[in-house]
Design an enzyme around this catalytic site. Structure first.
Site, PDB file in Angstrom:
ATOM      1  N   ASP A  56     -63.764  28.980  94.665  1.00  0.00           N
ATOM      2  CA  ASP A  56     -64.060  29.597  93.384  1.00  0.00           C
ATOM      3  C   ASP A  56     -62.606  29.546  92.741  1.00  0.00           C
ATOM      4  OD1 ASP A  56     -66.715  31.033  93.028  1.00  0.00           O
ATOM      5  OD2 ASP A  56     -66.065  31.933  94.951  1.00  0.00           O
ATOM      6  N   ASP A  62     -75.588  31.856  92.938  1.00  0.00           N
ATOM      7  CA  ASP A  62     -74.138  32.449  93.294  1.00  0.00           C
ATOM      8  C   ASP A  62     -73.909  33.844  92.928  1.00  0.00           C
ATOM      9  OD1 ASP A  62     -71.380  32.496  94.049  1.00  0.00           O
ATOM     10  OD2 ASP A  62     -70.823  31.142  92.341  1.00  0.00           O
TER      11      ASP A  62
HETATM   12  C1  DX5 Z   1     -68.110  35.079  91.643  1.00  0.00           C
HETATM   13  C2  DX5 Z   1     -67.968  33.727  92.500  1.00  0.00           C
HETATM   14  C3  DX5 Z   1     -68.748  33.751  93.720  1.00  0.00           C
HETATM   15  C4  DX5 Z   1     -68.562  34.910  94.754  1.00  0.00           C
HETATM   16  C5  DX5 Z   1     -69.724  35.377  95.414  1.00  0.00           C
HETATM   17  O1  DX5 Z   1     -67.326  34.751  90.665  1.00  0.00           O
HETATM   18  O2  DX5 Z   1     -68.423  32.805  91.572  1.00  0.00           O
HETATM   19  O3  DX5 Z   1     -68.821  32.542  94.332  1.00  0.00           O
HETATM   20  O4  DX5 Z   1     -67.485  34.578  95.786  1.00  0.00           O
HETATM   21  O5  DX5 Z   1     -69.214  36.307  96.188  1.00  0.00           O
HETATM   22  P1  DX5 Z   1     -70.492  37.398  96.853  1.00  0.00           P
HETATM   23  O6  DX5 Z   1     -71.238  36.789  97.722  1.00  0.00           O
HETATM   24  O7  DX5 Z   1     -69.423  38.609  97.459  1.00  0.00           O
HETATM   25  O8  DX5 Z   1     -71.013  37.865  95.678  1.00  0.00           O
HETATM   26 ZN    ZN Z   2     -68.720  31.015  92.713  1.00  0.00          ZN
END
Ligand code: DX5
Ligand code: ZN
Length: 227
Positions: free
Chosen positions: A44, A184
């Site tokens: 990310d 996601d």
């Molecule tokens: C949020 C990101 C995600 C995040 C997901 O902006 O794009 O990829 O890492 O994390 P979780 O699984 O904790 O929601």
């Molecule tokens: Zn992400």
């Protein structure tokens, strides 16, 4: 096309996000998740403008690339993403994912990613209706439907994301496209089967995997092969 191989439904893919991992041990965490069976690593990238936080850059992708034998998907939560295509491609990214909300010329972006040797992905925020990107889907290898507001890990899944996944799945099937549908944010074993059954090919999972002692078992739970 991941949905089925000779009529047999394909196993959903799990892409492991390292956003919630210990920042001092990102390489170890990425390698742990790869060994546990993650299908790809999700990096990310945040610039402090498109989203309030800042996170990783191309140097991390390059540093991880040398230690991973699974693909890296780079989620670009930044303004002017086109200017970063060469550095992430050179660093070893396999897929570059652009946000609809900060992209001007989607055809140009997808073509530039492919010209740099990467797959191209398109991400949409929870507020963005599927209808706004429908006509652009065929340009992309992957559609990333956000289940949370981009910017941080550990948020709760927004339930009406499922309707968007169903809409995207119906469109991809009707048009016979090979676009991978990914979700996601907020994905956990409690909701992963609902997301897969709505039509997702790939789950992107951060905090649940980072906090799992046994990452292999955690991936099995997400895929619905362990109760
Ligand atoms: C949020 C990101 C995600 C995040 C997901 O902006 O794009 O990829 O890492 O994390 P979780 O699984 O904790 O929601
Ligand atoms: Zn992400």
């Amino acid at each position: 096309m991941l949905r089925s191989i000779d009529g047999v439904p394909a196993m959903p893919l799990v892409s492991a996000s390292i956003l919630s991992a210990d920042s001092g041990a990102l390489r170890e965490e990425a390698v742990r998740l790869a060994r546990a069976g993650a299908d790809s690593i999700h990096v990310d990238v945040m610039d402090g403008h498109f989203v309030p936080s800042i996170s990783f850059g191309p140097e991390l992708v390059r540093a991880l690339h040398a230690h991973l034998d699974i693909p890296m998907q780079v989620h670009l939560m930044l303004e002017k993403p086109e200017s970063f295509i060469p550095s992430f491609a050179d660093g070893g990214a396999d897929t570059l994912i652009f946000h609809y909300e900060c992209s001007e010329d989607l055809r140009h972006l997808a073509g530039s990613a492919e010209g740099a040797g990467c797959n191209a992905g398109l991400a949409i925020n929870p507020e963005t209706r599927f209808g706004l990107v429908r006509d652009a889907i065929s340009l992309f290898d992957l559609l990333l439907i956000m289940g949370v507001h981009p910017g941080s890990g550990g948020q709760a899944f927004i339930d009406n994301t499922l309707e968007k996944v169903k809409e995207a799945r119906a469109f991809v099937e009707r048009e016979k496209l090979g676009t991978v549908i990914a979700v996601d944010g907020g994905v956990k074993p409690e909701n992963s089967m609902r997301i897969i059954n709505a039509g997702a090919d790939q789950l992107v999972v951060g905090s649940y995997l980072s906090s799992a002692e046994d990452a292999k078992e955690a991936i099995g739970r997400l895929k619905g092969i362990i109760d």
